[in-house]
Design a protein around this motif. Structure first.
Motif, PDB file in Angstrom:
ATOM      1  N   LEU A  24      -1.853  52.503  35.615  1.00 42.96           N
ATOM      2  CA  LEU A  24      -2.646  52.753  36.701  1.00 42.96           C
ATOM      3  C   LEU A  24      -4.024  52.378  36.754  1.00 42.96           C
ATOM      4  O   LEU A  24      -4.478  51.890  37.061  1.00 42.96           O
ATOM      5  N   VAL A  25      -4.360  54.209  35.910  1.00 41.01           N
ATOM      6  CA  VAL A  25      -5.352  54.005  35.787  1.00 41.01           C
ATOM      7  C   VAL A  25      -6.042  52.832  34.717  1.00 41.01           C
ATOM      8  O   VAL A  25      -6.845  52.876  35.353  1.00 41.01           O
ATOM      9  N   VAL A  26      -5.131  53.179  33.298  1.00 38.97           N
ATOM     10  CA  VAL A  26      -6.381  51.143  33.187  1.00 38.97           C
ATOM     11  C   VAL A  26      -6.285  50.689  33.240  1.00 38.97           C
ATOM     12  O   VAL A  26      -6.944  49.922  33.587  1.00 38.97           O
ATOM     13  N   TRP A  27      -5.533  50.087  34.035  1.00 37.97           N
ATOM     14  CA  TRP A  27      -5.970  49.371  35.251  1.00 37.97           C
ATOM     15  C   TRP A  27      -6.388  48.492  36.676  1.00 37.97           C
ATOM     16  O   TRP A  27      -7.839  48.005  36.316  1.00 37.97           O
ATOM     17  N   VAL A  28      -6.975  49.940  37.232  1.00 39.23           N
ATOM     18  CA  VAL A  28      -8.013  50.344  37.703  1.00 39.23           C
ATOM     19  C   VAL A  28      -9.360  49.829  37.500  1.00 39.23           C
ATOM     20  O   VAL A  28     -10.426  49.106  37.476  1.00 39.23           O
ATOM     21  N   GLY A  29      -9.198  50.659  36.533  1.00 44.12           N
ATOM     22  CA  GLY A  29     -10.459  50.628  35.152  1.00 44.12           C
ATOM     23  C   GLY A  29     -11.180  49.200  34.487  1.00 44.12           C
ATOM     24  O   GLY A  29     -12.243  48.718  34.386  1.00 44.12           O
ATOM     25  N   THR A  30      -9.645  48.137  34.844  1.00 48.38           N
ATOM     26  CA  THR A  30     -10.100  46.768  34.779  1.00 48.38           C
ATOM     27  C   THR A  30     -11.660  46.170  34.925  1.00 48.38           C
ATOM     28  O   THR A  30     -12.407  45.504  34.551  1.00 48.38           O
ATOM     29  N   ILE A  31     -11.732  46.260  36.043  1.00 45.82           N
ATOM     30  CA  ILE A  31     -12.641  46.628  36.830  1.00 45.82           C
ATOM     31  C   ILE A  31     -14.107  47.153  36.473  1.00 45.82           C
ATOM     32  O   ILE A  31     -14.639  45.489  36.164  1.00 45.82           O
ATOM     33  N   GLY A  32     -14.069  47.968  35.978  1.00 45.59           N
ATOM     34  CA  GLY A  32     -15.251  48.184  34.816  1.00 45.59           C
ATOM     35  C   GLY A  32     -15.457  47.437  33.482  1.00 45.59           C
ATOM     36  O   GLY A  32     -16.778  47.085  33.403  1.00 45.59           O
ATOM     37  N   SER A  33     -14.164  47.012  33.321  1.00 45.68           N
ATOM     38  CA  SER A  33     -14.013  47.031  31.399  1.00 45.68           C
ATOM     39  C   SER A  33     -14.872  45.823  32.112  1.00 45.68           C
ATOM     40  O   SER A  33     -15.482  44.747  31.198  1.00 45.68           O
ATOM     41  N   VAL A  34     -14.161  44.505  32.622  1.00 47.01           N
ATOM     42  CA  VAL A  34     -14.354  43.010  33.064  1.00 47.01           C
ATOM     43  C   VAL A  34     -16.022  43.251  32.779  1.00 47.01           C
ATOM     44  O   VAL A  34     -16.625  42.668  32.741  1.00 47.01           O
ATOM     45  N   LEU A  35     -16.242  43.855  34.570  1.00 40.98           N
ATOM     46  CA  LEU A  35     -17.702  43.229  34.043  1.00 40.98           C
ATOM     47  C   LEU A  35     -18.917  44.570  33.204  1.00 40.98           C
ATOM     48  O   LEU A  35     -20.157  43.254  33.099  1.00 40.98           O
ATOM     49  N   VAL A  71     -11.266  28.045  22.695  1.00 47.11           N
ATOM     50  CA  VAL A  71     -10.247  29.078  21.481  1.00 47.11           C
ATOM     51  C   VAL A  71     -10.324  30.639  20.976  1.00 47.11           C
ATOM     52  O   VAL A  71      -9.544  31.108  21.014  1.00 47.11           O
ATOM     53  N   VAL A  72     -11.884  30.577  20.671  1.00 50.69           N
ATOM     54  CA  VAL A  72     -12.297  32.300  20.703  1.00 50.69           C
ATOM     55  C   VAL A  72     -10.858  33.402  21.369  1.00 50.69           C
ATOM     56  O   VAL A  72     -10.864  33.867  21.402  1.00 50.69           O
ATOM     57  N   GLY A  73     -11.803  32.169  22.859  1.00 49.19           N
ATOM     58  CA  GLY A  73     -11.506  33.116  24.485  1.00 49.19           C
ATOM     59  C   GLY A  73     -10.114  33.940  24.260  1.00 49.19           C
ATOM     60  O   GLY A  73      -9.580  34.260  24.946  1.00 49.19           O
ATOM     61  N   VAL A  74      -9.375  32.121  24.470  1.00 48.68           N
ATOM     62  CA  VAL A  74      -7.933  32.440  23.876  1.00 48.68           C
ATOM     63  C   VAL A  74      -7.447  33.637  22.788  1.00 48.68           C
ATOM     64  O   VAL A  74      -6.715  34.443  23.643  1.00 48.68           O
ATOM     65  N   ALA A  75      -7.688  33.467  21.899  1.00 47.72           N
ATOM     66  CA  ALA A  75      -7.184  34.426  20.700  1.00 47.72           C
ATOM     67  C   ALA A  75      -7.979  36.272  21.423  1.00 47.72           C
ATOM     68  O   ALA A  75      -6.962  37.062  21.144  1.00 47.72           O
ATOM     69  N   LEU A  76      -8.802  36.029  21.694  1.00 46.52           N
ATOM     70  CA  LEU A  76      -9.648  37.216  21.836  1.00 46.52           C
ATOM     71  C   LEU A  76      -8.661  37.940  22.913  1.00 46.52           C
ATOM     72  O   LEU A  76      -8.369  39.460  23.594  1.00 46.52           O
ATOM     73  N   PHE A  77      -8.075  36.983  24.296  1.00 43.17           N
ATOM     74  CA  PHE A  77      -7.619  37.928  24.837  1.00 43.17           C
ATOM     75  C   PHE A  77      -5.760  38.034  24.642  1.00 43.17           C
ATOM     76  O   PHE A  77      -5.698  38.855  24.948  1.00 43.17           O
ATOM     77  N   VAL A 123     -11.331  42.120  27.737  1.00 43.77           N
ATOM     78  CA  VAL A 123     -10.845  42.908  27.889  1.00 43.77           C
ATOM     79  C   VAL A 123      -9.671  43.123  29.191  1.00 43.77           C
ATOM     80  O   VAL A 123      -9.482  43.698  29.769  1.00 43.77           O
ATOM     81  N   LEU A 124     -10.647  41.763  30.172  1.00 46.29           N
ATOM     82  CA  LEU A 124      -9.059  41.334  30.769  1.00 46.29           C
ATOM     83  C   LEU A 124      -7.699  41.143  30.587  1.00 46.29           C
ATOM     84  O   LEU A 124      -6.153  41.773  30.960  1.00 46.29           O
ATOM     85  N   GLY A 125      -7.363  41.417  29.479  1.00 48.11           N
ATOM     86  CA  GLY A 125      -6.287  40.998  28.384  1.00 48.11           C
ATOM     87  C   GLY A 125      -5.665  42.449  28.272  1.00 48.11           C
ATOM     88  O   GLY A 125      -4.705  42.589  28.473  1.00 48.11           O
ATOM     89  N   MET A 126      -6.589  43.288  28.247  1.00 47.88           N
ATOM     90  CA  MET A 126      -6.221  44.919  27.910  1.00 47.88           C
ATOM     91  C   MET A 126      -5.866  45.246  29.042  1.00 47.88           C
ATOM     92  O   MET A 126      -5.223  46.188  28.535  1.00 47.88           O
ATOM     93  N   PHE A 127      -6.638  45.324  29.776  1.00 43.47           N
ATOM     94  CA  PHE A 127      -6.091  46.096  31.394  1.00 43.47           C
ATOM     95  C   PHE A 127      -5.678  45.684  32.580  1.00 43.47           C
ATOM     96  O   PHE A 127      -4.855  46.280  32.790  1.00 43.47           O
ATOM     97  N   GLY A 128      -5.583  44.252  32.051  1.00 47.77           N
ATOM     98  CA  GLY A 128      -5.381  43.026  33.672  1.00 47.77           C
ATOM     99  C   GLY A 128      -3.758  43.276  33.699  1.00 47.77           C
ATOM    100  O   GLY A 128      -3.603  43.061  34.679  1.00 47.77           O
ATOM    101  N   LEU A 129      -2.837  42.822  33.068  1.00 44.62           N
ATOM    102  CA  LEU A 129      -1.934  43.769  32.487  1.00 44.62           C
ATOM    103  C   LEU A 129      -1.209  45.461  33.010  1.00 44.62           C
ATOM    104  O   LEU A 129       0.081  45.323  32.847  1.00 44.62           O
ATOM    105  N   ALA A 130      -1.540  45.668  32.306  1.00 44.42           N
ATOM    106  CA  ALA A 130      -1.149  47.394  32.426  1.00 44.42           C
ATOM    107  C   ALA A 130       0.257  47.525  33.618  1.00 44.42           C
ATOM    108  O   ALA A 130       0.773  48.083  32.356  1.00 44.42           O
TER     109      ALA A 130
END
Length: 473
Positions: A156-167, A384-390, A338-345
């Motif tokens: 939950l805390v990781v996911w909420v941090g997505t807002i800051g991580s993405v921006l 493709v780089v974007g897909v890889a990073l996600f 970063v969305l991949g890192m935190f969005g589905l947490a």
């Protein structure tokens, strides 16, 4: 009735179950706020930081070295944050880390103004304190969590941090407006904004994170331990010692806790200089991880997944820049990562609690591997780089969330801050080595080769999982 204080003496009434549930909700809300502000403030480092380093040192290889200073700073700060948490609670430790990171952001601006590599490295290292706080925030979320909800609380805390991580990686755009208005060097405006945000995060945690979740959890478990020993007629133990014995993943965390119970109100928990347990906590923590199979596997998974992610992410802005991408494209790609890192947490945390951490970790390794292969064949294609990073970010999340819950459950409450700090230190130290080497690898063989050379690290974790299964873990 006054709100219970986590530092109250043992004669002070313990909070009721209802009050603990209320504290748990407030703690998660405060940590979520701090995570948003902290990730937003520190988010410029992965995207803008490497470009700033390139501009100051004027060398690709040295840019990777300078950029790795953030990871080195996070590694150096991890263990002190754990020991500070035992003395001052999570509140004091996390607020101190964000304050140091805010100072570091100011030094980065100064480094660009005077073209100083030394100031750049010091500033990056201090910004790494903010990254260390972001990592340890997930453990703070588990301090008061029930054993069967640790994964979800962390997620939950990781996911909420997505807002800051993405921006955060996109602070370069408003930063350009500040640079034009104030006459600042290129890439520094993002760190002016980031430093202010991390200062606000420090203040918010210092004011709002009350009662402290770690100190309250130790006090509650200490009370239960005392009650159990009293009813069983067991002799009491020295309340200043921290038991170094491991506990089972499904232990209630009450049998081995001998942390201090009598803590004066609004005063940091004292730690006598002569206390041998305080002098050997890091060594004992690493020995404990080594001797507990589940803790050892969880740490191995965290460390190597982070190595793969940081190595690839560090040089992505340079790779995109070589192929004509502007700062907006770089920020967008890092945001997708970063969305991949935190969005589905939250889904990852729920899966970890239901299926168990090991199967989820193995799934995350597969996603990481696919992401690395896609990056290897991406070439100049930004899409493709974007897909890889996600995929790399998503795989990192699917490994890290269950591994953090697994490591937390493998040790007792009083052991956790130092064990967690030692784990984060190892994770960031190995990742720093990867960041340092990534620059020369890309300079000599290219970005695709960098993606491929990370794959053996994933194989090591798969082998460790097989050994854990054979051992009955």
């Amino acid at each position: 009735m006054p709100r219970p204080d986590d530092r109250a003496p043992s004669s002070f009434p313990l909070p009721s179950d209802q009050e603990v549930r209320g504290t748990r909700r407030r703690t998660l809300a405060t940590l979520s706020l701090g995570q948003v502000l902290g990730n937003l403030g520190a988010g410029a480092a992965p995207s803008i930081g490497v470009l700033l380093a390139s501009a100051v040192v004027e060398s690709e290889a040295w840019a990777g070295v300078a950029r790795s200073a953030t990871t080195i700073g996070a590694a150096i700060a991890a263990v002190p944050l754990g020991t500070l948490a035992l003395r001052w609670g999570r509140r004091g430790a996390l607020a101190s880390a964000y304050a140091a990171a805010a100072v570091g952001a100011g030094l980065l601006v100064l480094a660009a103004v005077v073209s100083s590599t030394a100031l750049l490295v010091v500033g990056m290292m201090l910004v790494g304190c903010g990254a260390a706080a972001n990592f340890q925030m997930r453990f703070a979320a588990a301090d008061l969590a029930e054993s069967d909800r640790r994964g979800r609380s962390i997620a939950l805390v990781v996911w909420v941090g997505t807002i800051g991580s993405v921006l955060g990686p996109n602070l370069g755009l408003p930063g350009e407006a500040l640079e034009a208005r104030w006459g600042l060097p290129e890439y520094t405006g993002a760190f002016v904004i980031g430093g202010a945000l991390m200062a606000v995060a420090a203040l918010a945690l210092l004011v709002l994170l009350r009662p402290d979740p770690l100190l309250l959890s130790i006090r509650l478990r200490d009370a239960r331990t005392a009650s159990t020993r009293s009813s069983a007629g067991a002799p009491s133990t020295d309340p200043r010692q921290i038991d170094s014995r491991p506990v089972d993943e499904h232990d209630d965390d009450t049998r081995h806790v001998t942390a201090p119970a009598e803590l004066p109100a609004d005063e940091p928990a004292p730690a006598p200089p002569a206390d041998p347990a305080r002098r050997t906590t890091v060594r004992a923590a690493l020995r404990l991880v080594r001797d507990v199979p589940r803790a050892r596997f969880a740490l191995t998974a965290q460390v190597l997944a982070h190595l793969v992610m940081v190595s690839i992410m560090t040089m992505t802005p340079i790779h995109l820049d070589h192929h004509g991408a502007d700062i907006g494209v770089v920020g967008l790609v890092i945001s997708v990562h970063v969305l991949g890192m935190f969005g589905l947490a939250p889904l990852v945390g729920r899966a970890s609690d239901r299926l168990g951490p090991v199967p989820v970790i193995l799934g995350g390794l597969a996603v990481l591997g696919v992401g690395a292969v896609v990056g290897a064949v991406a070439g100049p294609s930004r899409e493709v780089v974007g897909v890889a990073l996600f995929l790399v970010g998503l795989g990192w999340s699917v490994v890290t969330v269950p591994a953090a819950a697994m490591l937390t459950g493998a040790v007792s409450a009083a052991q956790r801050p130092v064990v967690q700090g030692a784990g984060d230190m190892a994770m960031n130290a190995v990742a720093a080595a990867g960041a340092i080497l990534s620059g020369p690898v890309v300079a000599i063989w290219g970005f695709g080769a960098l993606c491929l050379v990370t794959l053996p690290a994933l194989v090591v974790v798969v082998v460790a999982a097989a050994r854990l299964r054979r051992a009955g873990g």
